[in-house]
Write a protein that holds these residues in place. Structure first.
Motif, PDB file in Angstrom:
ATOM      1  N   GLU A 131       4.154  31.260 -13.930  1.00 21.09           N
ATOM      2  CA  GLU A 131       4.551  29.956 -13.398  1.00 21.09           C
ATOM      3  C   GLU A 131       3.858  28.810 -14.135  1.00 21.09           C
ATOM      4  O   GLU A 131       3.196  27.957 -13.535  1.00 21.09           O
ATOM      5  CB  GLU A 131       4.310  29.904 -11.885  1.00 21.09           C
ATOM      6  CG  GLU A 131       5.095  31.001 -11.164  1.00 21.09           C
ATOM      7  CD  GLU A 131       5.285  30.785  -9.669  1.00 21.09           C
ATOM      8  OE1 GLU A 131       4.600  29.940  -9.094  1.00 21.09           O
ATOM      9  OE2 GLU A 131       6.153  31.488  -9.091  1.00 21.09           O
ATOM     10  N   LEU A 165       8.698  25.215 -13.762  1.00 24.18           N
ATOM     11  CA  LEU A 165       9.567  25.574 -12.625  1.00 24.18           C
ATOM     12  C   LEU A 165      10.898  24.865 -12.792  1.00 24.18           C
ATOM     13  O   LEU A 165      10.917  23.650 -13.019  1.00 24.18           O
ATOM     14  CB  LEU A 165       8.927  25.120 -11.310  1.00 24.18           C
ATOM     15  CG  LEU A 165       7.552  25.716 -10.981  1.00 24.18           C
ATOM     16  CD1 LEU A 165       6.891  24.911  -9.867  1.00 24.18           C
ATOM     17  CD2 LEU A 165       7.696  27.167 -10.556  1.00 24.18           C
ATOM     18  N   HIS A 218      10.404  31.227  -7.381  1.00 21.94           N
ATOM     19  CA  HIS A 218       9.107  30.724  -6.902  1.00 21.94           C
ATOM     20  C   HIS A 218       9.196  30.542  -5.390  1.00 21.94           C
ATOM     21  O   HIS A 218      10.092  29.857  -4.897  1.00 21.94           O
ATOM     22  CB  HIS A 218       8.819  29.391  -7.606  1.00 21.94           C
ATOM     23  CG  HIS A 218       7.755  28.561  -6.981  1.00 21.94           C
ATOM     24  ND1 HIS A 218       6.432  28.616  -7.350  1.00 21.94           N
ATOM     25  CD2 HIS A 218       7.814  27.637  -5.999  1.00 21.94           C
ATOM     26  CE1 HIS A 218       5.732  27.775  -6.640  1.00 21.94           C
ATOM     27  NE2 HIS A 218       6.540  27.157  -5.806  1.00 21.94           N
TER      28      HIS A 218
END
Ligand SMILES: Cc1cc2nc3c(=O)[nH]c(=O)nc-3n(C[C@H](O)[C@H](O)[C@H](O)COP(=O)(O)OP(=O)(O)OC[C@H]3O[C@@H](n4cnc5c(N)ncnc54)[C@H](O)[C@@H]3O)c2cc1C
Length: 448
Positions: free
Chosen positions: A128, A46, A109
């Motif tokens: 992810e 991320l 996200h």
């Protein structure tokens, strides 16, 4: 004539983006990697990027200035100003490059509100996970015919005058000449001597980063006269198993507290606001008896956390257990049952707004309820954040501000945007710095 325009040492987060960005500008690139696992491949995948089109599509207003404000609120004025602005202002363009010319599709996200960020601004690939992101960027190398990738090639020294590098592969030594060199070999989380010198509190923590983080590029940059900044800074990870399953150390991901998890020590008592920043939580966790704790969450969190690759992997490994009752948790982890029951009852009361939390937790998500899931956790060192000072093109600078000719640095070799110590790290900012400096270094080196 040089064989290569640009030599990139290290094919992790920074090096892959650097190689792709240089090739997109038409440069002939030699990318060398030792073949050791990168920290990128073990990461959550991320990364922070303020002001992107994905945020705009989601109706989120963000800007480099808001990001800078968040970073400053977390770590004061210890992050070099030029570096922070460079990363903040370069992040959206870097994300567009990864999604566009590099061909690795991104999304915003949205599962978790991460501590330290005023708005949702973490971006990722579909799964992810850093493992997936790493694979996709490695696959993207094949889109550029001017990139030569040598995996299993360990750079051992730079050539005099920074005109290329010496590397070993299959036991043989090779030399490669290049017009510019980008050091992207990661930090020094796996280098006990550098940790002892610069970040002693991290020395005894489990190292959750890639084994390739031996500090090679940091040592080279320092030897070449670079100014080294924020060398005591590191990113901590509290949701890490103290146990290996085979060769894998499961991680539960830092999203669990935002999904309502509660953490207790061996005495069955809470010891911190679980919604504090994960990096600084690491030291708090390590100061508990045995340096360990139990993290307890419910079925809702169990389902929601599976958006994250590391959590899914931990599920696959069977790293956490399901419990129907508090008594069963206490029995399994040898915790005092009455104390644990009282702790969880108080946490439920806090979540309902019926009691005040002595630790000041603000985000409870929802009162935790059976059935539970739980795992033992410890504090780990993820990645060091100190390194060489660079300018807005990721050129390595000396203490007097002059650039070392033909030398660039990105990722763990360069100073991060976490300031000093461990409390300044905000989730997503390790990859943000790595990708943006890699992108800028690649472009600038291609034109050097
Ligand atoms: C558990 C964990 C979770 C994380 N999650 C996140 C997250 O979700 N978001 C975020 O922003 N950050 C996260 N991070 C941090 C992030 O992964 C790092 O900031 C980032 O990977 C640093 O990139 P890098 O390119 O500098 O190093 P790396 O990704 O480690 O790549 C360096 C590469 O260089 C190679 N190498 C080393 N020495 C040599 C040599 N001499 N010759 C050739 N090759 C060499 C290494 O083998 C490696 O492949 C996480 C870290 C950990 C440990």
């Amino acid at each position: 004539m040089k064989t290569h325009d640009v030599l990139v040492a290290g094919a992790g987060a920074a090096g892959l983006v650097a190689a792709l960005a240089a090739a997109e500008r038409g440069a002939r690139v030699l990318l060398l990697d030792s073949g050791q696992p990168s920290t990128f491949a073990t990461s959550g995948g991320l990364f922070s990027a303020p002001g992107t089109r994905w945020q705009r599509e989601a109706g989120i207003e963000d800007s480099p200035d808001l990001f800078i404000q968040d970073v400053r609120a977390k770590n004061g004025d210890t992050v070099p100003d030029l570096l922070l602005r460079t990363v903040a202002e370069g992040a959206a363009a870097t994300a567009e490059f990864i999604d566009g010319p590099a061909g690795v599709k991104l999304h915003l996200h949205t599962t978790t509100n991460w501590p330290g960020h005023a708005v949702k601004r973490l971006h990722a690939t579909a799964g992810e996970s850093g493992a997936e992101f790493n694979t996709l960027l490695r696959d993207a190398l094949a889109r550029f015919s001017t990139i030569t990738f040598e995996d299993g090639a360990e750079v051992t020294a730079l050539l005099p005058g920074i005109t290329g590098a010496t590397f070993t592969r299959d036991g043989a030594t090779h030399h490669a000449e290049a017009g510019a060199t980008i050091l992207a070999t990661g930090g020094y989380g796996g280098a006990p001597d550098l940790l002892a010198r610069f970040a002693p509190p991290a020395r005894h923590a489990v190292h959750a980063g890639g084994a390739g983080s031996t500090g090679f590029g940091v040592r080279v940059a320092a030897e070449l006269g670079a100014e080294m900044q924020c060398m005591d800074a590191y990113q901590g990870q509290p949701h890490v198993s103290p146990h290996l399953i085979g060769t894998v150390r499961p991680r539960y991901g830092a999203s669990l507290p935002a999904l309502g998890s509660v953490m207790v020590n061996r005495e069955g008592r809470r010891f911190c606001a679980e919604d504090m920043g994960p990096s600084e939580m690491t030291g708090v966790l390590l100061s508990q008896p045995g340096g360990r704790a139990m993290e307890i969450w419910d079925e809702h969190a169990q389902q929601a956390a599976q958006a994250g690759g590391p959590f899914r992997r931990a599920v696959e490994l069977g790293a956490m257990r399901r419990f129907e009752t508090v008594a069963a948790i206490a029995a399994h982890f040898s915790l005092p049952e009455a104390v644990l029951a009282e702790t969880l009852a108080h946490a439920v009361a806090c979540a309902k707004g019926e009691a005040t939390d002595p630790f000041g937790r603000r985000n409870w998500k929802a009162p935790i309820a059976a059935p539970f899931h739980a795992a033992e956790i410890t504090g780990a060192l993820a990645h060091t954040q100190g390194g060489a000072r660079v300018d807005q093109a990721a050129r390595v600078l000396r203490p007097d501000g002059t650039a070392i000719p033909r030398l660039f640095a990105a990722g763990g070799v360069a100073c991060g945007i976490s300031g000093t110590g461990t409390a300044g790290y905000i989730p997503g900012n390790g990859l943000a710095q790595s990708f943006v400096l890699g992108f800028l270094a690649g472009r600038a080196a291609a034109g050097a």
